[in-house]
Design a protein around this motif. Sequence first.
Motif, PDB file in Angstrom:
ATOM      1  N   GLY A  91      32.416  42.844  51.192  1.00  0.00           N
ATOM      2  CA  GLY A  91      32.244  41.908  52.308  1.00  0.00           C
ATOM      3  C   GLY A  91      30.927  42.047  53.043  1.00  0.00           C
ATOM      4  O   GLY A  91      30.757  41.478  54.120  1.00  0.00           O
ATOM      5  N   TYR A  92      29.991  42.807  52.507  1.00  0.00           N
ATOM      6  CA  TYR A  92      28.695  42.973  53.156  1.00  0.00           C
ATOM      7  C   TYR A  92      27.692  41.977  52.573  1.00  0.00           C
ATOM      8  O   TYR A  92      27.816  41.565  51.410  1.00  0.00           O
ATOM      9  N   THR A  93      26.727  41.590  53.368  1.00  0.00           N
ATOM     10  CA  THR A  93      25.662  40.710  52.862  1.00  0.00           C
ATOM     11  C   THR A  93      24.312  41.372  53.150  1.00  0.00           C
ATOM     12  O   THR A  93      24.162  42.075  54.154  1.00  0.00           O
ATOM     13  N   PHE A  94      23.367  41.108  52.268  1.00  0.00           N
ATOM     14  CA  PHE A  94      22.041  41.708  52.424  1.00  0.00           C
ATOM     15  C   PHE A  94      21.098  40.659  52.999  1.00  0.00           C
ATOM     16  O   PHE A  94      20.954  39.572  52.445  1.00  0.00           O
ATOM     17  N   ASN A  95      20.467  40.949  54.118  1.00  0.00           N
ATOM     18  CA  ASN A  95      19.607  39.942  54.765  1.00  0.00           C
ATOM     19  C   ASN A  95      18.130  40.132  54.422  1.00  0.00           C
ATOM     20  O   ASN A  95      17.262  39.606  55.093  1.00  0.00           O
ATOM     21  N   GLY A  96      17.869  40.872  53.364  1.00  0.00           N
ATOM     22  CA  GLY A  96      16.481  41.114  52.970  1.00  0.00           C
ATOM     23  C   GLY A  96      15.982  42.458  53.452  1.00  0.00           C
ATOM     24  O   GLY A  96      15.103  43.063  52.836  1.00  0.00           O
ATOM     25  N   ARG A  97      16.576  42.964  54.544  1.00  0.00           N
ATOM     26  CA  ARG A  97      16.170  44.280  55.054  1.00  0.00           C
ATOM     27  C   ARG A  97      17.367  45.211  55.209  1.00  0.00           C
ATOM     28  O   ARG A  97      17.295  46.394  54.904  1.00  0.00           O
ATOM     29  N   HIS A  98      18.478  44.633  55.715  1.00  0.00           N
ATOM     30  CA  HIS A  98      19.642  45.465  56.009  1.00  0.00           C
ATOM     31  C   HIS A  98      20.901  44.870  55.408  1.00  0.00           C
ATOM     32  O   HIS A  98      20.997  43.659  55.236  1.00  0.00           O
ATOM     33  N   TRP A  99      21.861  45.755  55.135  1.00  0.00           N
ATOM     34  CA  TRP A  99      23.201  45.303  54.786  1.00  0.00           C
ATOM     35  C   TRP A  99      23.943  44.998  56.074  1.00  0.00           C
ATOM     36  O   TRP A  99      23.955  45.816  56.994  1.00  0.00           O
ATOM     37  N   MET A 100      24.539  43.784  56.143  1.00  0.00           N
ATOM     38  CA  MET A 100      25.234  43.369  57.356  1.00  0.00           C
ATOM     39  C   MET A 100      26.726  43.239  57.056  1.00  0.00           C
ATOM     40  O   MET A 100      27.130  42.714  56.006  1.00  0.00           O
ATOM     41  N   GLY A 101      27.552  43.702  57.987  1.00  0.00           N
ATOM     42  CA  GLY A 101      28.999  43.581  57.832  1.00  0.00           C
ATOM     43  C   GLY A 101      29.471  42.196  58.205  1.00  0.00           C
ATOM     44  O   GLY A 101      28.705  41.397  58.753  1.00  0.00           O
ATOM     45  N   SER A 102      30.753  41.927  57.927  1.00  0.00           N
ATOM     46  CA  SER A 102      31.298  40.603  58.257  1.00  0.00           C
ATOM     47  C   SER A 102      31.321  40.382  59.778  1.00  0.00           C
ATOM     48  O   SER A 102      31.406  39.248  60.250  1.00  0.00           O
ATOM     49  N   ASP A 103      31.253  41.469  60.546  1.00  0.00           N
ATOM     50  CA  ASP A 103      31.211  41.347  62.005  1.00  0.00           C
ATOM     51  C   ASP A 103      29.799  41.101  62.529  1.00  0.00           C
ATOM     52  O   ASP A 103      29.560  41.055  63.729  1.00  0.00           O
TER      53      ASP A 103
END
Lengths: 501, 313
Positions: A330-342
């Motif tokens: 459920g994590y997404t990568f924004n190009g710099r960081h892994w972001m949680g669903s929250d």
Amino acid sequence: MLNALLGFALTIGTAQAGSLRYAEDHAPAIVNPLFSTTMSEARLNELVFEGLFSDDRELRSAPRLAQRIELAEDKLSATLWLKDGLHWHDGKPVVPDDVVFTINAMKNRYTASTEGARVTWIDKVEKVDENSVIMYFTGPEVAPQDKLHFKILPAHRFDGTTVKRSDPFRTKPIGTGPWVMMSFNDDNSVSLQQNSFSPSSPKISEVVMREVSDKNYQAKLLIYQSLEALVRVLPRDLAALQNDRRIELYPYQTNSWWYVGFNQKDARLKYVRVRRAISLMTDVPNLLAPIGTGDTLTGPFVRSSPYYNHKVSAWPHAPDAAADLLVEAGYTFNGRHWMGSDGKELSIRIATLQNLETAQDVVINMQSQLQNRGITVEVDFLTIAEWKERVWRRKDFDLVLSQWSFDRNEDVYEHFHSKGARNFVGYSNENVDKLLEDARLADDPQLKKNLLREVHAIVHNDLPMRFLWTLDSYSALSVKVKNVEIHPFYFFTWTPDWSVE
Amino acid sequence: MVRRVVRIVVSAALTVAGAVGLVLLMMALAPGDPIDLIPGGEAIRPQLEAEWGLDQPLVVRWLQTLGRMARGDLGTSISYRPGAPVLEVIGAASVRSLGWLLAALLLAATQSVALAWYTAGRSSWIRGLLRWVSVAPVFLLAHLSVHSINTITFWGMNLSYWGRPEWFALPDQPSSVRAVLAVVLLAVGSGAVTELHLEVESALTRIRASGYVDAARARGSSTFRLVAWNLLPPLASLLANRAAFFAGGLVVLERVLLLNGAGSILWQSALSHDYPVAMGVALLAAIWVAGARSLADFTRTAVDPRMRESASW
């Protein structure tokens, strides 16, 4: 004074055979095997005290204070006979009451012995006659002698089995071992004199433990011949010591392994995908290289252990596969960081002990590896008290880097059983619980081997910890010290055969 | 005069009470406690907390400690030397540390007065040199000194220029060399020599230019005793201020040079959360600082008539 006179009496008439000075980081506060907490205390205990059995050169249990042991047919009890003519350092004979006292003191919860776990398998112990005791076990035991290596204490020096850490015995210990404690000195050194009545006939007349708290000085002092032995050589000092013809290096392979533990009470790390992703992002050989050499591991045993499962493959360094796992979690990568669903960054804290040699290098290297892959990492270097409070009591951690050391039994029950006392990461797996319970009760060595190898495979997959490595570790001794053989854990077990020119 | 003495004594007592409270507070705020350091200690936490008084609020513990201390009872060690009376643990070590501190103060005073006497009113290269020598902190100077002395001595031994000295190698071998080194480094390092020299030099210049010295000079009498006598009050104040710095520096030096003094015990007892021992050493340190300040106050009062007048007023 009495100690000094006794020591004089014990050593008088014996040939002075040189002295052995060795360095420890910290002087022990307590010389009482009931409260042994550090390796420096364990090593000193090895010089002063003896167990019923101890390791021979092939690491088999050999009688020390015991003469023999006879196991009952149902394997639920055993009778143990003591050797004749054994004496404590104060001249009193060693009697069965001493064995009964020691086991009961270790079991007494108000004593809070650090060694209590070593006798949980003994239900009760009774004196049979003037030379023997009978032990009743909580379950069947196949080779109780393998668990009877703990040190025996003199019952006549204590008022009861509730022993306090502050008991005066802590600085005036009486054992049966090859050396007699003579004094705690003003400079925190400890002096021991040869016990010439010891059946093991030590060759070295005097042993001095010196406190050298600055590790940077220890190797120098050996080179300057101010010491004869250095228990553990820092990797950075290896080359200098290896090139000195007056010094010999010896492998000192403690049964220990390093790990990264995951807090499974943490909302993110309770998911095995996240733990696997972190493992796949970690390049273990690259973490090991800067701090020394050793064997990388896939489970909770050293490679030479019979319980090590060689069929288990190591987690590879596979950042792409790690990224897939994080996406699945459920994590997404924004190009710099892994972001949680929250919407929050995947950010973790790695804690380690300040005084764990080279751990700081490993943690910083690991921080760099994970941050390069988009996981924000903070590091905490904790004192022992902080570690106990945050990691053990409050479970306030994400990842920890540490190491476990084991004696010959390599019992990992407490570390991986859901009710284990050392399972601070909160790991729970019913299969593993059952396997560990069966392994403890197994009377067939092959069966025990198979059960623990299965445990190895399961915990490797479940990843309560990422098993890292066993470090190659060395001791250094002056070439003046002869016949050196080092016990892989207690160091001094076979020291009576050493001599100093 | 009586009022001034009372003020000095009360100030000293408050310093001691404050120092003990501060150490207690710092140790209480630090993560963990002594029970955390005992494997399996959690199982008997209530028993140990009651035994060691850790179940009491901080203020109560502080007041109890002060009360005990007032009766001369410093308690017993709980983790550094479990069960041993604190006085026994720190007694001999404190005497040693006190000796080193006094020696360092005496050396600092002597060297700063001697140098200032020479440099006052002159342009001298000595000031620059002192600044360079004194700029390094004591722990760094200690490491550098130990390394240099060991390396040179070992080199000479290997080339048979000299035999193995009894004190070799530092800091492992017990010898008076370690203590002498500690005293010298305390009196020189962390800016001690520069600061004291400049302050004494400034006081000396002021005294030499004062009217009463001019008058003595005009009468043709020697000014040495007059200047030296009037230098005592500022020198006493300077040394009293330096006493606390020296005590702090000694804690570090004792660790580096493996000197088993009160500073080394404070370090280890703080790490092992041994409150009674740490507070015992804190008490002695506070007495040291308060004693030095009181002595400086008495010296100023005794030497300077203006102080006596203001005190009687």
